[in-house]
Scaffold this motif. Sequence first.
Motif, short mmCIF file in Angstrom:
data_model
loop_
_atom_site.label_atom_id
_atom_site.label_comp_id
_atom_site.label_asym_id
_atom_site.label_seq_id
_atom_site.Cartn_x
_atom_site.Cartn_y
_atom_site.Cartn_z
N GLY A 1 0.79 -1.23 0.00
CA GLY A 1 0.00 0.00 0.00
C GLY A 1 0.82 1.27 0.00
O GLY A 1 0.27 2.37 0.01
N GLY A 2 2.15 1.15 -0.03
CA GLY A 2 2.99 2.34 0.08
C GLY A 2 3.19 3.10 -1.21
O GLY A 2 3.48 4.30 -1.19
N SER A 3 3.06 2.43 -2.34
CA SER A 3 3.25 3.10 -3.63
C SER A 3 2.26 2.49 -4.63
O SER A 3 1.30 1.85 -4.25
CB SER A 3 4.70 2.93 -4.11
N GLY A 4 2.51 2.73 -5.92
CA GLY A 4 1.66 2.15 -6.94
C GLY A 4 0.23 2.65 -6.91
O GLY A 4 -0.07 3.72 -6.38
N VAL A 5 -0.65 1.83 -7.47
CA VAL A 5 -2.04 2.26 -7.63
C VAL A 5 -2.71 2.52 -6.28
O VAL A 5 -3.54 3.44 -6.15
CB VAL A 5 -2.83 1.22 -8.46
N HIS B 1 9.28 5.13 1.64
CA HIS B 1 8.82 4.37 0.48
C HIS B 1 7.49 4.93 -0.01
O HIS B 1 6.56 5.13 0.76
CB HIS B 1 8.66 2.90 0.89
N GLY B 2 7.43 5.20 -1.32
CA GLY B 2 6.16 5.60 -1.93
C GLY B 2 5.89 7.08 -1.99
O GLY B 2 4.90 7.50 -2.59
N MET B 3 6.74 7.91 -1.38
CA MET B 3 6.47 9.35 -1.40
C MET B 3 6.53 9.93 -2.80
O MET B 3 5.88 10.93 -3.10
CB MET B 3 7.43 10.09 -0.47
N GLY B 4 7.29 9.30 -3.70
CA GLY B 4 7.31 9.75 -5.09
C GLY B 4 5.96 9.58 -5.75
O GLY B 4 5.49 10.45 -6.49
#
Length: 358
Positions: free
Chosen positions: A17-21, A208-211
């Motif tokens: 759940g940290g990045s992606g869709v 992780h995932g902030m981008g």
Amino acid sequence: MRKDKPILTITGSDSTGGSGVQADIKTIAALGGYAVSAVTTITMQNTLGIQDFYDLPAHVVAGQVEALFDDIAPRVVKIGLIRSVDVLCSIADMIHRYRPEFVIYDAAIVSSRGDVLMPLDVVRAIEMQLFPKCSLICLPKNDAEFILQRSIDTREDMIEAAGKVLAFGCQAVLLQGGNMVGDTSTDVLMVSGSDVPHFFTSPLIRQHGMGSNFSSAIATYLNQNEGIMAAVNNAKSYVNQQIVFSTDLVGRSSDLYNEFVSEISLHIKTNNDVHYYADKLNVSSRYLAQVTRRIANKTPKAIIDDYLIREVEHTLLLTDKTMQETAYAYGFTSPAHFAKFFKKMTGQTPSDYRKKGR
């Protein structure tokens, strides 16, 4: 009726759940937008990184995108992880066919954990077929260095690199994290037709995932009729606020490593099989290997063998057990099997080791 049209995110999934869709949908919703999605890749990952990918066929990705454009006609499209040339070509064709007002590509070439996420031929296809169709490319430093095959350290490097990416035909490039000083990071925005760089300095983001959150925020602000500069500024402010309230998902790798070593100490005389210990810990052998590589930079088998040889050495030096007794005590099938393992690990025979140590 909604005032703003939904925003389409085309990217891979992230089971943490940290990045992606998953992250895109959360960010767009938090800023008052409505997200619709097309999934390109299903990742098998955890807090230690990506373990495997399942890339959806191009016709499945195209079918998702076509269904949404035919019915909803999103104004803004955000594109993330693409791992095959066929999928990339399908997406590029859809963009050419439906002509959304804004196309944002959040380059997902090298992950925040250092995993290279796609083959080189896909990178080259993205450069030629997707870059020219983009309103904005969000390009982390690592991805820019991978694409351009050069290091980016100074502000001058950032401006030059952004200019080279602009030359592929996109409207704007946001190169991120190219000049890190202490706990701050500097991004540069270059817009086609202007030689004036715009710099943004903010706290260094290691989560992780902030981008994904950042580029999704830009997409949302563009959908709310903000200009490119205002959208980037507002997205920066939003992400910086999120750092205060969010923490990375933490796995149990450290605890598991300690449990692994403890289990070895209890069972080394009866078992030196990796699968045995993985089953005892109720994890997959692959995850156990991820944990030991991350913490000790060794495979599980190497850790087992290291522990075993130390125990055997103590037995040889501190007891009068014969070689045969020692071999069978530690689960070897024969004295010859034991001698072969010992010489591989230490470079000498068990007998020589005992003589030198006494």
